[in-house]
Design a protein around this motif. Structure first.
Motif, PDB file in Angstrom:
ATOM      1  N   TRP A   1      57.163 -37.698  99.367  1.00 46.97           N
ATOM      2  CA  TRP A   1      57.708 -36.451  99.892  1.00 46.97           C
ATOM      3  C   TRP A   1      56.699 -35.753 100.790  1.00 46.97           C
ATOM      4  CZ3 TRP A   1      62.645 -35.602  99.892  1.00 46.97           C
ATOM      5  CH2 TRP A   1      63.452 -36.133  98.876  1.00 46.97           C
ATOM      6  N   ASP A   2      55.416 -35.826 100.428  1.00 47.96           N
ATOM      7  CA  ASP A   2      54.376 -35.150 101.212  1.00 47.96           C
ATOM      8  C   ASP A   2      54.228 -35.725 102.617  1.00 47.96           C
ATOM      9  OD1 ASP A   2      53.860 -33.454  99.103  1.00 47.96           O
ATOM     10  OD2 ASP A   2      52.136 -34.593  98.375  1.00 47.96           O
ATOM     11  N   ASP A   3      54.683 -36.960 102.830  1.00 50.34           N
ATOM     12  CA  ASP A   3      54.593 -37.584 104.153  1.00 50.34           C
ATOM     13  C   ASP A   3      55.710 -37.135 105.095  1.00 50.34           C
ATOM     14  OD1 ASP A   3      52.444 -39.051 103.201  1.00 50.34           O
ATOM     15  OD2 ASP A   3      53.673 -40.817 102.738  1.00 50.34           O
ATOM     16  N   LEU A   4      56.770 -36.597 104.529  1.00 52.42           N
ATOM     17  CA  LEU A   4      57.959 -36.290 105.320  1.00 52.42           C
ATOM     18  C   LEU A   4      57.729 -35.239 106.410  1.00 52.42           C
ATOM     19  CD1 LEU A   4      60.852 -37.224 105.611  1.00 52.42           C
ATOM     20  CD2 LEU A   4      61.502 -35.598 103.839  1.00 52.42           C
TER      21      LEU A   4
ATOM     22  N   ALA B   1      71.002 -32.868  94.522  1.00 54.44           N
ATOM     23  CA  ALA B   1      70.420 -31.555  94.198  1.00 54.44           C
ATOM     24  C   ALA B   1      68.899 -31.644  94.133  1.00 54.44           C
ATOM     25  CB  ALA B   1      70.985 -31.038  92.879  1.00 54.44           C
ATOM     26  N   GLY B   2      68.378 -32.727  93.565  1.00 53.64           N
ATOM     27  CA  GLY B   2      66.933 -32.936  93.514  1.00 53.64           C
ATOM     28  C   GLY B   2      66.337 -33.127  94.899  1.00 53.64           C
ATOM     29  N   ILE B   3      67.052 -33.834  95.760  1.00 54.93           N
ATOM     30  CA  ILE B   3      66.598 -34.022  97.147  1.00 54.93           C
ATOM     31  C   ILE B   3      66.496 -32.673  97.847  1.00 54.93           C
ATOM     32  CG2 ILE B   3      67.331 -34.878  99.420  1.00 54.93           C
ATOM     33  CD1 ILE B   3      68.384 -37.393  97.969  1.00 54.93           C
ATOM     34  N   GLN B   4      67.518 -31.835  97.676  1.00 60.38           N
ATOM     35  CA  GLN B   4      67.506 -30.514  98.313  1.00 60.38           C
ATOM     36  C   GLN B   4      66.328 -29.684  97.817  1.00 60.38           C
ATOM     37  OE1 GLN B   4      72.131 -29.883  99.557  1.00 60.38           O
ATOM     38  NE2 GLN B   4      71.525 -28.963  97.646  1.00 60.38           N
TER      39      GLN B   4
ATOM     40  N   ASN C   1      61.578 -29.400 110.351  1.00 58.00           N
ATOM     41  CA  ASN C   1      60.507 -28.574 109.803  1.00 58.00           C
ATOM     42  C   ASN C   1      60.821 -27.120 110.115  1.00 58.00           C
ATOM     43  OD1 ASN C   1      58.881 -30.551 108.623  1.00 58.00           O
ATOM     44  ND2 ASN C   1      57.896 -31.025 110.557  1.00 58.00           N
ATOM     45  N   GLN C   2      60.783 -26.291 109.081  1.00 53.00           N
ATOM     46  CA  GLN C   2      61.161 -24.888 109.239  1.00 53.00           C
ATOM     47  C   GLN C   2      60.052 -24.029 109.829  1.00 53.00           C
ATOM     48  OE1 GLN C   2      62.451 -23.363 105.469  1.00 53.00           O
ATOM     49  NE2 GLN C   2      63.886 -25.026 105.137  1.00 53.00           N
TER      50      GLN C   2
ATOM     51  N   ALA D   1      60.844 -27.552  98.905  1.00 54.61           N
ATOM     52  CA  ALA D   1      59.433 -27.461  98.524  1.00 54.61           C
ATOM     53  C   ALA D   1      58.524 -27.881  99.678  1.00 54.61           C
ATOM     54  CB  ALA D   1      59.159 -28.332  97.296  1.00 54.61           C
ATOM     55  N   GLN D   2      59.007 -28.771 100.534  1.00 58.48           N
ATOM     56  CA  GLN D   2      58.237 -29.231 101.691  1.00 58.48           C
ATOM     57  C   GLN D   2      58.499 -28.374 102.935  1.00 58.48           C
ATOM     58  OE1 GLN D   2      55.932 -31.622 101.696  1.00 58.48           O
ATOM     59  NE2 GLN D   2      56.260 -31.967  99.525  1.00 58.48           N
TER      60      GLN D   2
END
Length: 126
Positions: A7-10, A43-46, A73-74, A51-52
């Motif tokens: 997830w941190d790489d996304l 739901a977990g993906i969201q 990316n927000q 979180a990222q």
């Protein structure tokens, strides 16, 4: 299909693509350790995307692995920011200490670089 292993790489991968990417939902499934886009998995993906600080369209991810989704990316000054502001406006969300007018002005500023103005030159002969 792009492969992400954590997830941190996304966010970095999305940045390398200009701030947004179009994927199928199933491309995120390996990060969950599952192969099916069930409701709890989505739901977990969201939650992981939030979180990222990665936004997504549609706002509610579908439980369909082949569904096309847009990830962005927000927090970076790029088209992803414009997408995030547009989504917030469409959903009636106004961040603290920000008015709707402020959001519209920022969105207009971000989108102005994509504006194409009609040519003002007159090609007619008088």
């Amino acid at each position: 299909m792009t492969t992400v292993t954590a997830w941190d790489d996304l966010p970095q991968l999305i940045d390398s693509e200009g701030g947004f990417v179009r994927w199928q939902l199933r491309e995120l499934l390996p990060l969950t350790g599952t192969t099916k886009a069930m409701r709890r998995v989505v739901a977990g993906i969201q939650k992981q995307l939030a979180a990222q600080r990665i936004g997504h369209l549609p706002p509610a991810l579908p439980c369909n692995g082949t569904a096309e989704i847009l990830l962005y990316n927000q927090d970076k000054p790029n088209l992803g920011t414009a997408l995030h502001l547009a989504r917030q406006l469409a959903e009636g969300q106004t961040p603290e200490n920000t008015s709707t007018n402020d959001q519209v002005k920022v969105l207009d500023k971000l989108l102005s670089m994509y504006r194409v103005r009609p040519s003002t030159s007159d090609n007619s002969t008088a």
